[in-house]
Motif scaffolding. Structure first.
Motif, PDB file in Angstrom:
ATOM      1  N   UNK A  69       0.808  -1.219   0.000  1.00  0.00           N
ATOM      2  CA  UNK A  69       0.000   0.000   0.000  1.00  0.00           C
ATOM      3  C   UNK A  69       0.844   1.274   0.000  1.00  0.00           C
ATOM      4  N   UNK A  70       2.089   1.198   0.446  1.00  0.00           N
ATOM      5  CA  UNK A  70       2.924   2.395   0.600  1.00  0.00           C
ATOM      6  C   UNK A  70       3.112   3.167  -0.697  1.00  0.00           C
ATOM      7  N   UNK A  71       3.465   2.476  -1.764  1.00  0.00           N
ATOM      8  CA  UNK A  71       3.753   3.157  -3.029  1.00  0.00           C
ATOM      9  C   UNK A  71       2.512   3.853  -3.577  1.00  0.00           C
ATOM     10  N   UNK A  72       1.382   3.172  -3.546  1.00  0.00           N
ATOM     11  CA  UNK A  72       0.138   3.765  -4.060  1.00  0.00           C
ATOM     12  C   UNK A  72      -0.266   4.972  -3.219  1.00  0.00           C
ATOM     13  N   UNK A  73      -0.154   4.849  -1.904  1.00  0.00           N
ATOM     14  CA  UNK A  73      -0.473   5.968  -1.026  1.00  0.00           C
ATOM     15  C   UNK A  73       0.437   7.158  -1.281  1.00  0.00           C
ATOM     16  N   UNK A  74       1.706   6.895  -1.523  1.00  0.00           N
ATOM     17  CA  UNK A  74       2.648   7.975  -1.836  1.00  0.00           C
ATOM     18  C   UNK A  74       2.279   8.631  -3.158  1.00  0.00           C
ATOM     19  N   UNK A  75       1.990   7.829  -4.157  1.00  0.00           N
ATOM     20  CA  UNK A  75       1.644   8.353  -5.472  1.00  0.00           C
ATOM     21  C   UNK A  75       0.366   9.181  -5.425  1.00  0.00           C
ATOM     22  N   UNK A  76      -0.572   8.761  -4.620  1.00  0.00           N
ATOM     23  CA  UNK A  76      -1.854   9.475  -4.508  1.00  0.00           C
ATOM     24  C   UNK A  76      -1.777  10.653  -3.542  1.00  0.00           C
ATOM     25  N   UNK A  77      -0.600  10.830  -2.939  1.00  0.00           N
ATOM     26  CA  UNK A  77      -0.397  11.894  -1.946  1.00  0.00           C
ATOM     27  C   UNK A  77      -1.403  11.743  -0.810  1.00  0.00           C
ATOM     28  N   UNK A  78      -1.569  10.499  -0.390  1.00  0.00           N
ATOM     29  CA  UNK A  78      -2.550  10.172   0.650  1.00  0.00           C
ATOM     30  C   UNK A  78      -1.893  10.101   2.017  1.00  0.00           C
ATOM     31  N   UNK A  79      -0.775  10.795   2.171  1.00  0.00           N
ATOM     32  CA  UNK A  79      -0.102  10.801   3.459  1.00  0.00           C
ATOM     33  C   UNK A  79      -0.693  11.893   4.354  1.00  0.00           C
ATOM     34  N   UNK A  80      -0.326  11.857   5.589  1.00  0.00           N
ATOM     35  CA  UNK A  80      -0.828  12.850   6.541  1.00  0.00           C
ATOM     36  C   UNK A  80      -0.055  14.142   6.342  1.00  0.00           C
ATOM     37  N   UNK A  81      -0.770  15.219   6.139  1.00  0.00           N
ATOM     38  CA  UNK A  81      -0.143  16.525   5.976  1.00  0.00           C
ATOM     39  C   UNK A  81      -0.490  17.403   7.163  1.00  0.00           C
ATOM     40  N   UNK A  82       0.505  18.053   7.669  1.00  0.00           N
ATOM     41  CA  UNK A  82       0.292  19.017   8.743  1.00  0.00           C
ATOM     42  C   UNK A  82       0.734  20.366   8.190  1.00  0.00           C
ATOM     43  N   UNK A  83      -0.238  21.176   7.843  1.00  0.00           N
ATOM     44  CA  UNK A  83       0.095  22.456   7.219  1.00  0.00           C
ATOM     45  C   UNK A  83      -0.172  23.644   8.146  1.00  0.00           C
TER      46      UNK A  83
END
Length: 166
Positions: A69-83
């Motif tokens: 799942x890691x690669x697909x999540x990275x590609x989809x920018x589905x990581x947690x963002x703290x802005x």
């Protein structure tokens, strides 16, 4: 709706295809481990004994599913963002910051992939096996290394195309 949506599959290209294949394989593996767990619990309940080595297979399957799942999540920018600190910055600067951190993630994933590949070779040479099933472990470590390499490639793609959603 004409723009890319969060639910849309990634666009074409070899990296996107590899990420999607790993994601689907990870999902199938996770489903298989869930079914194995159910079967083992039922067998324990009905016959008083679990499926031998069930925990070894669930450990390997769960780990491989997460790596898938890691690669697909990275590609989809589905990581947690703290802005919290960057929400007020111009979009161009935010994309630059995101590109930098994607490069850092690509380097970290590539380093982990390299070390896991060496671990897979070492496990193959030493014939490292699981305790109950005596299952060789090199192939699972090698698949994890492949998934981390795909994650590094996905992060690199995101770094080079900071404004594009895959």
């Amino acid at each position: 709706m004409t723009g890319p949506s969060a639910a849309a599959p990634p666009r074409g290209g070899a990296i996107a295809l590899l990420c999607r294949a790993l994601m689907l394989a990870g999902g199938a593996t996770l489903l298989a481990t869930a079914l194995l767990t159910v079967a083992s619990v039922l067998r324990r309940w009905l016959l008083g004994q679990p499926i031998p080595g069930d925990f070894e297979l669930v450990q390997a399957g769960s780990g491989l599913a997460v790596f898938g799942f890691l690669a697909f999540g990275t590609l989809r920018r589905a990581n947690i963002l703290v802005d919290t600190f960057t929400g007020w910055l111009p979009a161009t600067l935010c994309r630059g910051i995101d590109a930098f951190w994607n490069l850092v993630w690509a380097a970290a994933a590539a380093l982990l992939a390299w070390r896991m590949a060496l671990g897979a070779l070492d496990a193959l040479r030493s014939d490292t096996r699981s305790m109950v099933l005596s299952m060789p472990l090199w192939w699972a470590i090698g698949l994890g290394a492949l998934a981390l390499l795909a994650t590094a490639l996905a992060a690199l793609r995101c770094a080079l195309r900071p404004g594009e959603k895959a």
